[in-house]
Design a protein around this motif. Sequence first.
Motif, PDB file in Angstrom:
ATOM      1  N   THR A 105       0.799  -1.227   0.000  1.00  0.00           N
ATOM      2  CA  THR A 105       0.000   0.000   0.000  1.00  0.00           C
ATOM      3  C   THR A 105       0.834   1.280   0.000  1.00  0.00           C
ATOM      4  OG1 THR A 105      -0.105  -0.227   2.388  1.00  0.00           O
ATOM      5  CG2 THR A 105      -1.995  -1.022   1.150  1.00  0.00           C
ATOM      6  N   SER A 154      -8.795   6.973  -7.558  1.00  0.00           N
ATOM      7  CA  SER A 154     -10.097   6.336  -7.276  1.00  0.00           C
ATOM      8  C   SER A 154     -10.058   4.854  -7.669  1.00  0.00           C
ATOM      9  CB  SER A 154     -11.231   7.106  -7.950  1.00  0.00           C
ATOM     10  OG  SER A 154     -11.491   6.616  -9.217  1.00  0.00           O
ATOM     11  N   LYS A 198      -8.235   2.920  -4.904  1.00  0.00           N
ATOM     12  CA  LYS A 198      -9.105   2.696  -3.731  1.00  0.00           C
ATOM     13  C   LYS A 198     -10.098   1.570  -4.011  1.00  0.00           C
ATOM     14  CE  LYS A 198      -8.892   7.372  -1.966  1.00  0.00           C
ATOM     15  NZ  LYS A 198      -9.518   8.675  -2.116  1.00  0.00           N
ATOM     16  N   ARG A 249      -8.483  -1.822  -3.796  1.00  0.00           N
ATOM     17  CA  ARG A 249      -8.226  -2.234  -2.404  1.00  0.00           C
ATOM     18  C   ARG A 249      -9.517  -2.590  -1.669  1.00  0.00           C
ATOM     19  NH1 ARG A 249      -3.110  -1.326  -2.497  1.00  0.00           N
ATOM     20  NH2 ARG A 249      -2.280   0.646  -3.189  1.00  0.00           N
ATOM     21  N   ASN A 250     -10.584  -1.820  -1.951  1.00  0.00           N
ATOM     22  CA  ASN A 250     -11.838  -2.059  -1.225  1.00  0.00           C
ATOM     23  C   ASN A 250     -12.603  -3.272  -1.729  1.00  0.00           C
ATOM     24  OD1 ASN A 250     -11.461   0.064   0.475  1.00  0.00           O
ATOM     25  ND2 ASN A 250     -12.567   1.525  -0.797  1.00  0.00           N
TER      26      ASN A 250
END
Lengths: 349, 264
Positions: free
Chosen positions: A126, A158, A161, A164-165
Amino acid sequence: MPQATEKSGRLVCLGLNYRTTPVEVREKVAFPRPSVPAALREVAALPGFDESVVLSTCNRVELYAVHHLDDCAQAHATLRDYLVRRFDLATGQAEALVTYGLDSAEAARHLFRVVSGLDSMVLGETEIFGQVKDAYKAALETGVTGRALNKLFQHAFSTGKKVRNQTSIQRGSTSVGSVAVDLAEKIHDLAECRVMLVGAGEMSRTCAQSLLSRGAKSIIVSNRNYDRAVELAAEMRGSAIKFDAWEASMHEVDVIISSTSAPHFVIHPEQIRQVMRKRRWEPLLIIDIAVPRDVDPRVNEIEGVYLYDIDALQAIADEGRRERQRQLAACEQIIEQQLEKFGLAASRE
Amino acid sequence: MPVSTMPSAQFLLVLSTLAFLAGVAPALAALRRGRWRRGRGVQLAAMLAGFALQTASIYLRGQQVGQCPMKSLPDILVFVAWSIALLYFLVGSTFRVSLLGMFTAPLLVVMHGLAFSFPGGFRPYPVKGQIIALVELHAALALVAYAAFALACVTGVMYLLQERLLKKHLIGGLFYELPPIQGLARAIQRMVMLGVVLLSASLGISFKLEGVAAGPKLAIAWGVWALYTLISIVIWRHTLSPRQTAWLAALGFVIPFISLWLVT
């Protein structure tokens, strides 16, 4: 000051990373943080170029720019020449400089993969997300970004993210040190966690440093060579104790990392039973990194004691890496969807 | 009873049960896929919707029977389930809310299911004599205490799971989502203590209610209080290991759960 990007501007990325270029060359072309604003202005001022972002980490150096040249190969050559000139590389060094040049959709795809940690040495890490953010922020503050790069980097963040989510690409530990941290975190509150090193091997030091970097409270080092213990304790802002005193301090710590060179077990079930009585059932994590093992495996049968030897840690790290590999296809799919959504995939041809 | 002819309180309860059920399914699916995060928002939304519907249902039921709806077993089960949901939101920040929800939601579904399993269980009942506020408070406190014991049970199950994963080196999806065992052990302790305090307050009130709150109901409540006070002492004095305490908290709830049948 570069002019605002025209609609016809084309995105280009020229870079080198840990796969293409050995560290001896990478370190020569790395941009130290204070020199980045100047580099950003220099790239943006190259003939035919206007916007620029410079990403320089220990594993990669990448120049993102927008140009108006007819030929993409010419854009790559211009950026490569800039690197050679900027770092004053000798002919031999310049020849050893292996770079990759990517255009339009390929460059965007590459950036999205970088931000998502898919191009990192440790898949899914990360830290790169923050490093790209810093690189973009520096470019923004220097005033060398325009509509094209601003949009590209916002989309990249974006996407990062989202990856990762929606996937578990960052989950699980991929190294012995991070497995040790994960285990300690699932047993104790790390901020209250006291760690003891029995023996001062390189691997135990790595584990202890991982725990400290994640907030472990304190560290005690015990080693047959007391001077080495003092040296290591000073390095980790901990305290050293004589090797014949570590047993008496065992009940005061929450994690024991053992890596002595003893040819036999040095930690036995009876010792740990006594320790647990003194600890009033507070759980104890024991990490046995030594080969041959320092800790009798029967210790794991004692209530409240969690024993992991080097094979167990390695197996968890291997599984973590495999799990991340399994997530790769899902991550790539998200990136393709995002490229499509932002109209970047269409500009491929 | 067909849904179309169901009084609105029960209809809302059916919807609430479905919402809790909806919270369990995506969480389980996400866990199986190893992508826990995807189920998180759905889980929380489902728990919130279930709780809101449950609250509305209890309110309407109170209007229907003209008093606090705690006089029949189905009503008691629903009230305890509501208290569990309330405590879940109060202690949610201690845990990962959605994860506790995954363990709590099935319990709520079972309790609602049991409440519905009694034929004519939600019939209106007459108000016997005058409504005394202290009696209502005594009963409500006791039921919230039972909810705390239920959450101690849920937390106990979470502890036992995480402990097993750590002992057997089963480091996978659920391991990363469950809280640290030390935190779970403390949460069991807090829930048991909270339950004991609330039940003590409820029983304390009973001394002011001479003749009104007495008989077998009170005796059973004192029995439950004695059991959990004993568990509290055992926890406080570190007599048993956290694992044994977790087993006690998990299995101990069987007693108050069964006692709900006995007192009604």
